[in-house]
Design a protein around this motif. Structure first.
Motif, PDB file in Angstrom:
ATOM      1  N   SER A 133       3.342   5.978  -2.629  1.00 22.79           N
ATOM      2  CA  SER A 133       4.438   6.689  -3.158  1.00 22.79           C
ATOM      3  C   SER A 133       4.842   6.537  -4.383  1.00 22.79           C
ATOM      4  O   SER A 133       5.312   7.713  -4.968  1.00 22.79           O
ATOM      5  CB  SER A 133       5.707   5.979  -2.334  1.00 22.79           C
ATOM      6  OG  SER A 133       6.864   6.693  -2.472  1.00 22.79           O
ATOM      7  N   ASN A 134       4.281   5.805  -5.101  1.00 21.83           N
ATOM      8  CA  ASN A 134       4.364   5.700  -6.609  1.00 21.83           C
ATOM      9  C   ASN A 134       3.665   7.105  -6.956  1.00 21.83           C
ATOM     10  O   ASN A 134       3.912   7.790  -7.922  1.00 21.83           O
ATOM     11  CB  ASN A 134       3.697   4.494  -7.253  1.00 21.83           C
ATOM     12  CG  ASN A 134       5.020   3.611  -7.410  1.00 21.83           C
ATOM     13  OD1 ASN A 134       5.995   3.966  -7.913  1.00 21.83           O
ATOM     14  ND2 ASN A 134       4.641   2.321  -7.270  1.00 21.83           N
ATOM     15  N   ILE A 135       2.300   7.250  -6.576  1.00 22.15           N
ATOM     16  CA  ILE A 135       1.520   8.187  -7.053  1.00 22.15           C
ATOM     17  C   ILE A 135       2.111   9.529  -6.617  1.00 22.15           C
ATOM     18  O   ILE A 135       2.142  10.526  -7.648  1.00 22.15           O
ATOM     19  CB  ILE A 135       0.240   8.127  -6.497  1.00 22.15           C
ATOM     20  CG1 ILE A 135      -0.567   6.868  -7.061  1.00 22.15           C
ATOM     21  CG2 ILE A 135      -0.581   9.276  -6.624  1.00 22.15           C
ATOM     22  CD1 ILE A 135      -2.005   6.355  -6.247  1.00 22.15           C
ATOM     23  N   LYS A 136       2.701   9.866  -5.753  1.00 20.37           N
ATOM     24  CA  LYS A 136       3.192  11.032  -5.207  1.00 20.37           C
ATOM     25  C   LYS A 136       4.635  11.250  -6.163  1.00 20.37           C
ATOM     26  O   LYS A 136       4.512  12.475  -6.753  1.00 20.37           O
ATOM     27  CB  LYS A 136       3.952  11.089  -3.816  1.00 20.37           C
ATOM     28  CG  LYS A 136       2.856  11.174  -2.839  1.00 20.37           C
ATOM     29  CD  LYS A 136       3.594  10.985  -1.524  1.00 20.37           C
ATOM     30  CE  LYS A 136       2.470  10.955  -0.172  1.00 20.37           C
ATOM     31  NZ  LYS A 136       3.029  10.727   1.048  1.00 20.37           N
ATOM     32  N   VAL A 137       5.390  10.357  -6.641  1.00 22.44           N
ATOM     33  CA  VAL A 137       6.476  10.519  -7.333  1.00 22.44           C
ATOM     34  C   VAL A 137       5.894  10.685  -8.762  1.00 22.44           C
ATOM     35  O   VAL A 137       6.678  11.528  -9.580  1.00 22.44           O
ATOM     36  CB  VAL A 137       7.532   9.290  -7.391  1.00 22.44           C
ATOM     37  CG1 VAL A 137       8.378   9.391  -8.449  1.00 22.44           C
ATOM     38  CG2 VAL A 137       7.969   9.005  -5.882  1.00 22.44           C
ATOM     39  N   LYS A 163       3.281  12.414  -9.837  1.00 22.49           N
ATOM     40  CA  LYS A 163       2.841  13.448  -9.862  1.00 22.49           C
ATOM     41  C   LYS A 163       3.998  14.488 -10.066  1.00 22.49           C
ATOM     42  O   LYS A 163       3.903  15.578 -10.714  1.00 22.49           O
ATOM     43  CB  LYS A 163       1.984  14.038  -8.357  1.00 22.49           C
ATOM     44  CG  LYS A 163       0.637  13.468  -8.410  1.00 22.49           C
ATOM     45  CD  LYS A 163      -0.148  13.830  -7.207  1.00 22.49           C
ATOM     46  CE  LYS A 163      -1.432  13.131  -6.943  1.00 22.49           C
ATOM     47  NZ  LYS A 163      -2.039  13.534  -5.706  1.00 22.49           N
ATOM     48  N   ILE A 164       4.996  14.276  -9.185  1.00 19.47           N
ATOM     49  CA  ILE A 164       6.066  15.121  -9.374  1.00 19.47           C
ATOM     50  C   ILE A 164       6.864  15.068 -10.892  1.00 19.47           C
ATOM     51  O   ILE A 164       7.275  16.137 -11.387  1.00 19.47           O
ATOM     52  CB  ILE A 164       7.259  14.688  -8.250  1.00 19.47           C
ATOM     53  CG1 ILE A 164       6.790  14.975  -6.999  1.00 19.47           C
ATOM     54  CG2 ILE A 164       8.613  15.427  -8.844  1.00 19.47           C
ATOM     55  CD1 ILE A 164       7.836  14.519  -5.890  1.00 19.47           C
ATOM     56  N   VAL A 165       6.726  14.069 -11.481  1.00 16.41           N
ATOM     57  CA  VAL A 165       7.222  13.763 -12.846  1.00 16.41           C
ATOM     58  C   VAL A 165       6.398  14.418 -13.645  1.00 16.41           C
ATOM     59  O   VAL A 165       6.773  15.272 -14.674  1.00 16.41           O
ATOM     60  CB  VAL A 165       7.480  12.236 -13.047  1.00 16.41           C
ATOM     61  CG1 VAL A 165       7.810  12.309 -14.450  1.00 16.41           C
ATOM     62  CG2 VAL A 165       8.738  11.788 -12.261  1.00 16.41           C
ATOM     63  N   TRP A 166       5.065  14.141 -13.701  1.00 16.65           N
ATOM     64  CA  TRP A 166       4.222  14.895 -14.615  1.00 16.65           C
ATOM     65  C   TRP A 166       4.019  16.150 -14.370  1.00 16.65           C
ATOM     66  O   TRP A 166       3.803  17.034 -15.624  1.00 16.65           O
ATOM     67  CB  TRP A 166       2.950  13.982 -14.552  1.00 16.65           C
ATOM     68  CG  TRP A 166       2.921  12.533 -15.070  1.00 16.65           C
ATOM     69  CD1 TRP A 166       3.926  11.928 -15.946  1.00 16.65           C
ATOM     70  CD2 TRP A 166       1.667  11.558 -14.837  1.00 16.65           C
ATOM     71  NE1 TRP A 166       3.452  10.665 -16.073  1.00 16.65           N
ATOM     72  CE2 TRP A 166       2.269  10.477 -15.339  1.00 16.65           C
ATOM     73  CE3 TRP A 166       0.659  11.469 -14.089  1.00 16.65           C
ATOM     74  CZ2 TRP A 166       1.629   9.232 -15.533  1.00 16.65           C
ATOM     75  CZ3 TRP A 166      -0.071  10.553 -14.161  1.00 16.65           C
ATOM     76  CH2 TRP A 166       0.312   9.151 -14.750  1.00 16.65           C
ATOM     77  N   PHE A 167       3.716  16.713 -13.556  1.00 18.44           N
ATOM     78  CA  PHE A 167       3.453  18.042 -13.104  1.00 18.44           C
ATOM     79  C   PHE A 167       4.918  18.708 -12.958  1.00 18.44           C
ATOM     80  O   PHE A 167       5.176  18.928 -11.415  1.00 18.44           O
ATOM     81  CB  PHE A 167       2.441  18.319 -12.256  1.00 18.44           C
ATOM     82  CG  PHE A 167       1.251  17.882 -12.435  1.00 18.44           C
ATOM     83  CD1 PHE A 167       0.514  18.031 -13.532  1.00 18.44           C
ATOM     84  CD2 PHE A 167       1.012  16.458 -11.676  1.00 18.44           C
ATOM     85  CE1 PHE A 167      -0.799  17.457 -13.922  1.00 18.44           C
ATOM     86  CE2 PHE A 167      -0.320  16.137 -11.958  1.00 18.44           C
ATOM     87  CZ  PHE A 167      -1.080  16.212 -13.048  1.00 18.44           C
ATOM     88  N   LYS A 168       5.734  19.390 -13.558  1.00 24.50           N
ATOM     89  CA  LYS A 168       6.888  19.683 -13.392  1.00 24.50           C
ATOM     90  C   LYS A 168       7.018  20.890 -12.369  1.00 24.50           C
ATOM     91  O   LYS A 168       8.079  21.402 -11.721  1.00 24.50           O
ATOM     92  CB  LYS A 168       7.611  20.183 -14.708  1.00 24.50           C
ATOM     93  CG  LYS A 168       7.745  19.136 -15.744  1.00 24.50           C
ATOM     94  CD  LYS A 168       9.049  18.632 -15.599  1.00 24.50           C
ATOM     95  CE  LYS A 168       9.008  17.470 -16.797  1.00 24.50           C
ATOM     96  NZ  LYS A 168       9.899  16.241 -16.498  1.00 24.50           N
ATOM     97  N   ARG A 169       5.646  21.711 -12.389  1.00 22.05           N
ATOM     98  CA  ARG A 169       5.585  22.634 -11.360  1.00 22.05           C
ATOM     99  C   ARG A 169       5.767  22.313  -9.785  1.00 22.05           C
ATOM    100  O   ARG A 169       5.837  23.230  -8.974  1.00 22.05           O
ATOM    101  CB  ARG A 169       4.724  23.520 -11.597  1.00 22.05           C
ATOM    102  CG  ARG A 169       3.322  23.003 -11.438  1.00 22.05           C
ATOM    103  CD  ARG A 169       2.261  23.644 -11.675  1.00 22.05           C
ATOM    104  NE  ARG A 169       0.902  23.212 -11.431  1.00 22.05           N
ATOM    105  CZ  ARG A 169       0.093  22.439 -12.297  1.00 22.05           C
ATOM    106  NH1 ARG A 169       0.736  22.179 -13.564  1.00 22.05           N
ATOM    107  NH2 ARG A 169      -0.941  22.093 -11.803  1.00 22.05           N
ATOM    108  N   LEU A 225       0.758  -1.114   0.036  1.00 22.80           N
ATOM    109  CA  LEU A 225       0.011  -0.166  -0.126  1.00 22.80           C
ATOM    110  C   LEU A 225       0.920   1.347   0.047  1.00 22.80           C
ATOM    111  O   LEU A 225       0.724   2.200  -0.695  1.00 22.80           O
ATOM    112  CB  LEU A 225      -0.928  -0.088   1.139  1.00 22.80           C
ATOM    113  CG  LEU A 225      -1.881   1.185   1.466  1.00 22.80           C
ATOM    114  CD1 LEU A 225      -2.700   1.364   0.264  1.00 22.80           C
ATOM    115  CD2 LEU A 225      -2.685   1.025   2.594  1.00 22.80           C
ATOM    116  N   GLU A 226       1.834   1.224   0.594  1.00 25.39           N
ATOM    117  CA  GLU A 226       2.876   2.302   0.905  1.00 25.39           C
ATOM    118  C   GLU A 226       3.577   2.657  -0.536  1.00 25.39           C
ATOM    119  O   GLU A 226       3.848   3.829  -0.946  1.00 25.39           O
ATOM    120  CB  GLU A 226       3.635   2.358   2.086  1.00 25.39           C
ATOM    121  CG  GLU A 226       2.842   2.353   3.480  1.00 25.39           C
ATOM    122  CD  GLU A 226       2.412   3.920   3.476  1.00 25.39           C
ATOM    123  OE1 GLU A 226       2.910   4.854   3.340  1.00 25.39           O
ATOM    124  OE2 GLU A 226       1.305   3.816   4.108  1.00 25.39           O
TER     125      GLU A 226
END
Length: 154
Positions: free
Chosen positions: A70-74, A76-82, A65-66
């Motif tokens: 964490s995959n989702i958080k990373v 988001k960081i990769v897709w949304f460069k801002r 689950l973690e």
């Protein structure tokens, strides 16, 4: 434990025939005897392992689950460069009685995307993370509570 070895053999075999049953019986007995002789395996260890298995399964589910979160958080960081990242090395102090628990926690942290355990020195973990929020609260996390519960049963 011999029965568990045999059941594991049957699950991996995928089908049941006389040859598979006989081969499994011989091989599982050989593995069991090998473990008793080489690893000083005994009934007390067997009972301890059986007591830890339910907590280990829960631990693996929590870890999965973690990892997903964490995959989702990373992603988001990769897709949304801002989204700003602030890489940091964070020192954590988590007390365990055994080196096995320390190693499991260190590997669990490294398995979750965005964090890597750089060093473990006694009860101090040095973790590199993409942002401090990814590692906040690990000292009181479900990982640590489950590992301590497993240590208690060991």
């Amino acid at each position: 434990m011999l029965v568990l070895f045999f059941v594991f053999w049957l699950v991996l075999s995928g089908r049941i025939t006389v040859e598979i049953l006989l081969t499994g019986a011989v091989l599982t007995l050989a593995v069991y005897l090998f473990a008793r002789i080489c690893f000083k395996y005994n009934r007390k260890m067997e009972i301890t392992i059986l007591r830890i298995i339910p907590l280990a399964v829960v631990y693996l589910l929590v870890l999965a689950l973690e990892i997903c979160k964490s995959n989702i958080k990373v992603m988001k960081i990769v897709w949304f460069k801002r989204i700003p990242i602030e890489p940091a090395v964070v020192k954590l102090k988590v007390e365990f009685r055994t080196d096995v628990a320390r190693a499991v926690l260190a590997n669990s942290i490294s398995l979750t995307p965005g964090t890597i355990t750089a060093s473990v020195q006694g009860d101090e973990f040095y973790v590199h993370c993409l942002s401090r929020e990814m590692i906040e609260g690990i000292e009181d996390s479900r990982f640590v509570k489950l590992l301590r519960a497993m240590e208690g049963r060991y």
